[in-house]
Design an enzyme around this catalytic site. Structure first.
Site, PDB file in Angstrom:
ATOM      1  N   HIS A  56      22.445  66.216  64.702  1.00 16.64           N
ATOM      2  CA  HIS A  56      21.248  66.145  63.739  1.00 16.64           C
ATOM      3  C   HIS A  56      19.893  66.194  64.597  1.00 16.64           C
ATOM      4  CE1 HIS A  56      24.238  64.378  60.248  1.00 16.64           C
ATOM      5  NE2 HIS A  56      24.579  65.417  60.745  1.00 16.64           N
ATOM      6  N   GLU A  58      17.767  63.980  64.038  1.00 19.84           N
ATOM      7  CA  GLU A  58      17.423  62.595  64.853  1.00 19.84           C
ATOM      8  C   GLU A  58      18.027  62.229  65.902  1.00 19.84           C
ATOM      9  OE1 GLU A  58      17.815  62.221  60.108  1.00 19.84           O
ATOM     10  OE2 GLU A  58      18.427  63.529  61.494  1.00 19.84           O
ATOM     11  N   CYS A  86      20.796  59.947  57.731  1.00 17.09           N
ATOM     12  CA  CYS A  86      22.170  59.654  57.141  1.00 17.09           C
ATOM     13  C   CYS A  86      22.620  58.294  57.855  1.00 17.09           C
ATOM     14  CB  CYS A  86      23.176  60.779  57.465  1.00 17.09           C
ATOM     15  SG  CYS A  86      23.316  61.068  59.373  1.00 17.09           S
ATOM     16  N   CYS A  89      22.912  58.876  61.988  1.00 19.22           N
ATOM     17  CA  CYS A  89      21.660  58.611  62.322  1.00 19.22           C
ATOM     18  C   CYS A  89      20.867  57.487  62.441  1.00 19.22           C
ATOM     19  CB  CYS A  89      20.725  59.827  61.820  1.00 19.22           C
ATOM     20  SG  CYS A  89      21.133  61.257  62.278  1.00 19.22           S
TER      21      CYS A  89
END
Length: 149
Positions: A56, A58, A86, A89
Protein backbone atom coordinates in the site's frame (compact mmCIF):
# COMPACT_ATOMS: atom_id res chain seq x y z
CA UNK A 1 0.94 35.51 7.08
CA UNK A 2 -0.34 32.73 4.81
CA UNK A 3 1.62 29.49 4.94
CA UNK A 4 1.97 28.11 1.40
CA UNK A 5 2.89 24.72 2.88
CA UNK A 6 -0.49 23.87 4.35
CA UNK A 7 -2.29 20.53 4.40
CA UNK A 8 -3.85 21.15 0.98
CA UNK A 9 -0.41 21.79 -0.54
CA UNK A 10 0.95 18.45 0.64
CA UNK A 11 -2.27 16.57 -0.15
CA UNK A 12 -1.94 17.80 -3.74
CA UNK A 13 1.49 16.13 -3.79
CA UNK A 14 -0.10 12.91 -2.51
CA UNK A 15 -2.72 13.19 -5.28
CA UNK A 16 0.11 13.33 -7.85
CA UNK A 17 1.27 9.99 -6.44
CA UNK A 18 -2.28 8.64 -6.64
CA UNK A 19 -2.38 9.63 -10.31
CA UNK A 20 0.87 7.70 -10.85
CA UNK A 21 -0.78 4.62 -9.32
CA UNK A 22 -3.80 5.15 -11.57
CA UNK A 23 -1.56 5.23 -14.66
CA UNK A 24 -0.06 1.88 -13.60
CA UNK A 25 -3.49 0.30 -13.18
CA UNK A 26 -3.12 0.32 -9.39
CA UNK A 27 -5.86 1.48 -7.03
CA UNK A 28 -5.10 5.22 -7.03
CA UNK A 29 -3.85 5.95 -3.55
CA UNK A 30 -0.84 8.18 -3.01
CA UNK A 31 1.13 9.30 0.00
CA UNK A 32 3.89 11.65 1.02
CA UNK A 33 5.75 11.97 4.32
CA UNK A 34 6.71 15.47 5.40
CA UNK A 35 9.07 16.78 8.06
CA UNK A 36 9.78 20.51 8.52
CA UNK A 37 7.79 21.35 5.36
CA UNK A 38 10.02 19.03 3.31
CA UNK A 39 8.76 15.92 1.54
CA UNK A 40 11.09 13.08 2.52
CA UNK A 41 9.13 10.22 0.96
CA UNK A 42 6.69 9.79 -1.92
CA UNK A 43 4.79 6.61 -2.67
CA UNK A 44 1.73 5.08 -4.27
CA UNK A 45 0.04 1.71 -4.31
CA UNK A 46 2.14 -1.03 -5.89
CA UNK A 47 0.19 -4.14 -4.89
CA UNK A 48 -0.35 -5.33 -8.47
CA UNK A 49 3.11 -4.51 -9.77
CA UNK A 50 4.89 -6.10 -6.79
CA UNK A 51 2.30 -8.88 -6.39
CA UNK A 52 2.23 -7.96 -2.70
CA UNK A 53 -0.91 -7.23 -0.70
CA UNK A 54 1.16 -5.18 1.76
CA UNK A 55 2.47 -2.75 -0.90
CA UNK A 56 0.00 0.00 0.00
CA UNK A 57 1.05 3.61 -0.50
CA UNK A 58 1.38 4.16 3.26
CA UNK A 59 3.61 1.12 3.74
CA UNK A 60 5.87 2.22 0.88
CA UNK A 61 6.02 5.75 2.29
CA UNK A 62 6.81 4.58 5.83
CA UNK A 63 9.71 2.48 4.55
CA UNK A 64 11.08 5.27 2.35
CA UNK A 65 10.83 7.83 5.17
CA UNK A 66 12.52 5.53 7.68
CA UNK A 67 15.33 4.92 5.19
CA UNK A 68 15.69 8.67 4.62
CA UNK A 69 15.80 9.38 8.36
CA UNK A 70 18.02 6.41 9.16
CA UNK A 71 15.69 5.11 11.86
CA UNK A 72 12.39 3.33 12.30
CA UNK A 73 10.52 6.10 14.13
CA UNK A 74 8.86 8.93 12.22
CA UNK A 75 8.84 11.49 15.01
CA UNK A 76 7.92 15.02 13.91
CA UNK A 77 6.63 13.65 10.59
CA UNK A 78 3.23 13.92 8.93
CA UNK A 79 1.84 11.38 6.48
CA UNK A 80 -0.49 12.77 3.83
CA UNK A 81 -2.48 10.01 2.14
CA UNK A 82 -5.34 10.32 -0.30
CA UNK A 83 -7.46 7.57 1.31
CA UNK A 84 -8.01 6.82 4.99
CA UNK A 85 -5.47 4.17 6.05
CA UNK A 86 -6.66 0.59 6.40
CA UNK A 87 -6.15 -1.46 9.53
CA UNK A 88 -2.80 -2.86 8.31
CA UNK A 89 -1.40 0.55 7.45
CA UNK A 90 -2.69 2.05 10.70
CA UNK A 91 -0.85 -0.71 12.56
CA UNK A 92 2.39 0.15 10.78
CA UNK A 93 1.78 3.84 11.48
CA UNK A 94 1.29 2.95 15.15
CA UNK A 95 4.69 1.27 15.29
CA UNK A 96 6.37 4.13 13.40
CA UNK A 97 5.14 6.55 16.09
CA UNK A 98 4.40 9.13 13.41
CA UNK A 99 3.19 12.43 14.83
CA UNK A 100 0.34 13.11 12.43
CA UNK A 101 -1.75 11.47 9.71
CA UNK A 102 -3.82 13.54 7.28
CA UNK A 103 -6.03 11.76 4.77
CA UNK A 104 -8.31 12.83 1.95
CA UNK A 105 -11.26 10.51 1.36
CA UNK A 106 -12.75 8.39 4.13
CA UNK A 107 -12.89 4.63 3.61
CA UNK A 108 -16.32 3.79 4.99
CA UNK A 109 -15.79 0.02 4.66
CA UNK A 110 -12.14 -0.69 5.46
CA UNK A 111 -10.77 2.50 7.02
CA UNK A 112 -9.00 2.46 10.36
CA UNK A 113 -11.72 4.53 12.01
CA UNK A 114 -14.49 2.15 10.87
CA UNK A 115 -12.38 -0.83 11.97
CA UNK A 116 -11.69 0.77 15.35
CA UNK A 117 -7.93 0.58 14.88
CA UNK A 118 -5.89 2.63 17.32
CA UNK A 119 -2.97 4.76 16.32
CA UNK A 120 -0.09 5.59 18.65
CA UNK A 121 -1.30 7.76 21.57
CA UNK A 122 0.94 10.62 20.35
CA UNK A 123 -0.41 10.45 16.79
CA UNK A 124 -3.16 12.79 15.65
CA UNK A 125 -5.35 11.97 12.66
CA UNK A 126 -7.63 14.12 10.58
CA UNK A 127 -9.46 13.55 7.34
CA UNK A 128 -11.30 15.35 4.63
CA UNK A 129 -8.42 17.32 3.09
CA UNK A 130 -9.15 17.47 -0.66
CA UNK A 131 -11.51 14.55 -0.07
CA UNK A 132 -13.60 15.23 -3.17
CA UNK A 133 -10.58 15.13 -5.48
CA UNK A 134 -9.41 11.85 -3.94
CA UNK A 135 -12.93 10.36 -4.13
CA UNK A 136 -13.36 11.31 -7.77
CA UNK A 137 -10.07 9.69 -8.77
CA UNK A 138 -11.04 6.47 -6.99
CA UNK A 139 -14.52 6.55 -8.52
CA UNK A 140 -13.11 7.06 -12.04
CA UNK A 141 -10.69 4.15 -11.55
CA UNK A 142 -13.38 1.70 -10.43
CA UNK A 143 -15.87 2.77 -13.11
CA UNK A 144 -13.23 2.18 -15.79
CA UNK A 145 -12.17 -1.11 -14.21
CA UNK A 146 -15.76 -2.40 -14.19
CA UNK A 147 -16.29 -1.33 -17.81
CA UNK A 148 -13.20 -3.28 -18.91
CA UNK A 149 -14.40 -6.52 -17.32
Amino acid sequence: MIDPFDDAYFMKRALVEAEAAYELGEIPVGAVVVVNNTIIARAHNLTERLIDVTAHAEMQAITAAANYLGGKYLHKCTLYVTLEPCQMCAGALYWSQIDRVVYGAADEQRGCKTMGTKLHPKTTIEGGVLAEEAKQLLKRFFVEKRNLN
